[in-house]
Design an enzyme around this catalytic site. Structure first.
Site, mmCIF file in Angstrom:
data_model
loop_
_atom_site.group_PDB
_atom_site.id
_atom_site.type_symbol
_atom_site.label_atom_id
_atom_site.label_comp_id
_atom_site.label_asym_id
_atom_site.label_seq_id
_atom_site.Cartn_x
_atom_site.Cartn_y
_atom_site.Cartn_z
ATOM 1 N N SER A 65 0.911 -1.308 0.159
ATOM 2 C CA SER A 65 -0.064 0.077 0.058
ATOM 3 C C SER A 65 0.860 1.176 0.128
ATOM 4 O O SER A 65 0.223 2.292 -0.295
ATOM 5 C CB SER A 65 -0.878 0.158 1.301
ATOM 6 O OG SER A 65 -1.986 -1.013 1.084
ATOM 7 N N HIS A 80 -6.317 -9.792 4.394
ATOM 8 C CA HIS A 80 -5.326 -10.284 4.526
ATOM 9 C C HIS A 80 -5.880 -11.570 5.812
ATOM 10 O O HIS A 80 -5.073 -12.530 5.876
ATOM 11 C CB HIS A 80 -4.591 -9.363 5.568
ATOM 12 C CG HIS A 80 -3.774 -8.593 4.668
ATOM 13 N ND1 HIS A 80 -2.395 -9.121 4.205
ATOM 14 C CD2 HIS A 80 -3.893 -7.219 4.501
ATOM 15 C CE1 HIS A 80 -2.087 -7.967 3.416
ATOM 16 N NE2 HIS A 80 -2.637 -6.846 3.540
ATOM 17 N N ASP A 97 -6.162 0.379 -4.396
ATOM 18 C CA ASP A 97 -4.603 0.504 -4.531
ATOM 19 C C ASP A 97 -4.151 -0.897 -4.821
ATOM 20 O O ASP A 97 -3.048 -0.927 -5.415
ATOM 21 C CB ASP A 97 -3.754 0.949 -3.182
ATOM 22 C CG ASP A 97 -4.303 0.054 -1.803
ATOM 23 O OD1 ASP A 97 -5.318 -0.717 -1.973
ATOM 24 O OD2 ASP A 97 -3.665 0.349 -0.854
ATOM 25 N N HIS A 98 -4.983 -1.979 -4.686
ATOM 26 C CA HIS A 98 -4.566 -3.356 -5.050
ATOM 27 C C HIS A 98 -5.662 -3.995 -4.499
ATOM 28 O O HIS A 98 -6.600 -3.837 -3.662
ATOM 29 C CB HIS A 98 -3.215 -3.699 -4.460
ATOM 30 C CG HIS A 98 -3.238 -3.495 -3.041
ATOM 31 N ND1 HIS A 98 -3.847 -4.442 -2.151
ATOM 32 C CD2 HIS A 98 -2.596 -2.566 -2.346
ATOM 33 C CE1 HIS A 98 -3.725 -3.892 -0.875
ATOM 34 N NE2 HIS A 98 -2.774 -2.997 -0.756
HETATM 35 MG MG MG Z 1 -4.320 1.675 3.445
HETATM 36 ZN ZN ZN Z 2 -2.510 -4.919 2.588
#
Ligand code: MG
Ligand code: ZN
Length: 361
Positions: free
Chosen positions: A83, A260, A298-299
């Site tokens: 990130s 995660h 962001d991903h």
């Molecule tokens: Mg973040």
């Molecule tokens: Zn992460």
């Protein structure tokens, strides 16, 4: 009759002239926004959006946007970004190595879109559901070699004139190893420092440092409540007072943490909360008419595949392929003036470049 004809010809000429103003070199000119709201769902790939869409009976505010693009997220040194690097790409328009914030791979500081907006006289703000010094917001404010340098990141908030920032992370400002109390520094710079959501709701100040939790705000499932939508509304109240425009970054930070954890319920509740903040932004943009809203990630996190779902029951399930981020490009949704510039298969650094061009920074 002659007079009517001349009038008609004149009207046509005026209409043509007005039309000609809208075009440059035969290409339609871009409808320019005065304000930009950039909304980042950390770890929010298409699978995460679709899980939330399924759980919410096929209704999301995110998916109301008329413009969609796909965005590559790789970093300067890795097929899979963290990130820090992807936040830097979105905020500053340059690829960097994983873990760096607001710096190129050689450690040269970069200037973020937020700082460029501030230099041009626009108001600026950020609202997040993590510690405000965490990687994504940090990329818009600070230049540090490691995303872990949270005390240094907090210090760099004082190098800016950001009008409003709301998140967690109070301890990084007032319980520091260097014993400097940055909340005092913020107050002397004209900020109202706010530490509870109730006080935020009632705040009337023009400059707000909303540090609502000592560290990270809780998960939605642990009672975070309306924090993010309220923060967005408050930020928009303050920022929209500037006739020269504003830039606001909003982050749904914990979608990533659900990924995660390979916990789809965590992902869904955080994405639906982010979607409520999107609603606040879209409502503002619709009334305002000069605001571009961009929603992206962001991903992706978790390598989630949507394998089960029931729109009627509002249940969604699937399989995760990693407890880390994945490389898959992320969707970008946009609406408002300038939104048509976001199309096709683009890179995360392009998001910065297009925003910079549209705001003429
Ligand atoms: Mg973040
Ligand atoms: Zn992460």
């Amino acid at each position: 009759m002659k007079r009517i004809t001349s009038f008609l010809i004149l009207s046509l000429m005026l209409a043509f002239a007005a039309d000609a103003q809208k075009t440059t070199n035969g290409k339609p000119a871009v409808d320019l926004p005065k304000n930009i709201i950039l909304m980042i769902g950390d770890g929010m790939g298409l699978a995460e959006v679709y899980a939330a869409y399924t759980a919410n009976h096929q209704q999301l505010n995110i998916t109301q946007c008329d413009q969609v693009a796909l965005v590559t997220t790789f970093s300067a040194d890795n097929y899979i970004t963290d990130s820090g690097a992807s936040g830097t790409a979105l905020a500053c328009g340059s690829k960097t190595t994983n873990g760096k914030i607001g710096m190129d791979p050689d450690g040269k500081p970069l200037t973020s879109i937020l700082k460029l907006a501030e230099k041009k006289g626009l108001s600026t703000g950020m609202a997040t559901t993590c510690d405000i010094t965490h990687a994504t917001p940090a990329a818009f404010i600070a230049s540090v070699k490691s995303r872990k340098d949270k005390y240094d990141i907090a210090l760099q908030f004082l190098d800016t004139d950001i009008d409003v920032f709301i998140g967690g992370g109070l301890n990084n400002f007032n319980k520091r190893p260097d014993s400097v109390n940055l909340t005092d520094s913020l107050k002397s710079r004209g900020y109202e420092v706010i530490t509870t959501l109730d006080n935020l709701k009632n705040a009337q100040s023009r400059k707000i440092a909303g540090l609502l939790y000592p560290a990270h705000p809780p998960k939605m499932s642990d009672g975070r409540g309306e924090m993010l939508p309220v923060a967005v509304e408050k930020a928009l109240d303050i920022l929209s007072k500037n006739n020269d425009g504003f830039f606001l970054m909003v982050e749904g930070s914990q979608i990533d943490w659900g990924g995660h954890d390979n916990n789809i319920d965590y992902i869904i509740s955080e994405t639906l909360d982010f979607d409520k903040a999107v609603k606040a932004a879209l409502n503002f943009a619709r009334d305002n008419g000069e605001t571009l809203v961009i929603i992206t990630a962001d991903h992706e996190t978790g390598g989630l595949a949507n394998l089960e779902g029931d729109f009627t029951l509002g249940t969604a399930g699937g399989k995760f392929t990693t407890t880390d981020h994945s490389a898959i490009p992320v969707p970008l949704y946009a609406t408002g003036p300038g939104s048509k510039e976001f199309k096709g298969f683009i890179d995360n650094t392009d998001v910065f470049k297009i925003m910079k061009r549209l705001l003429d920074l």
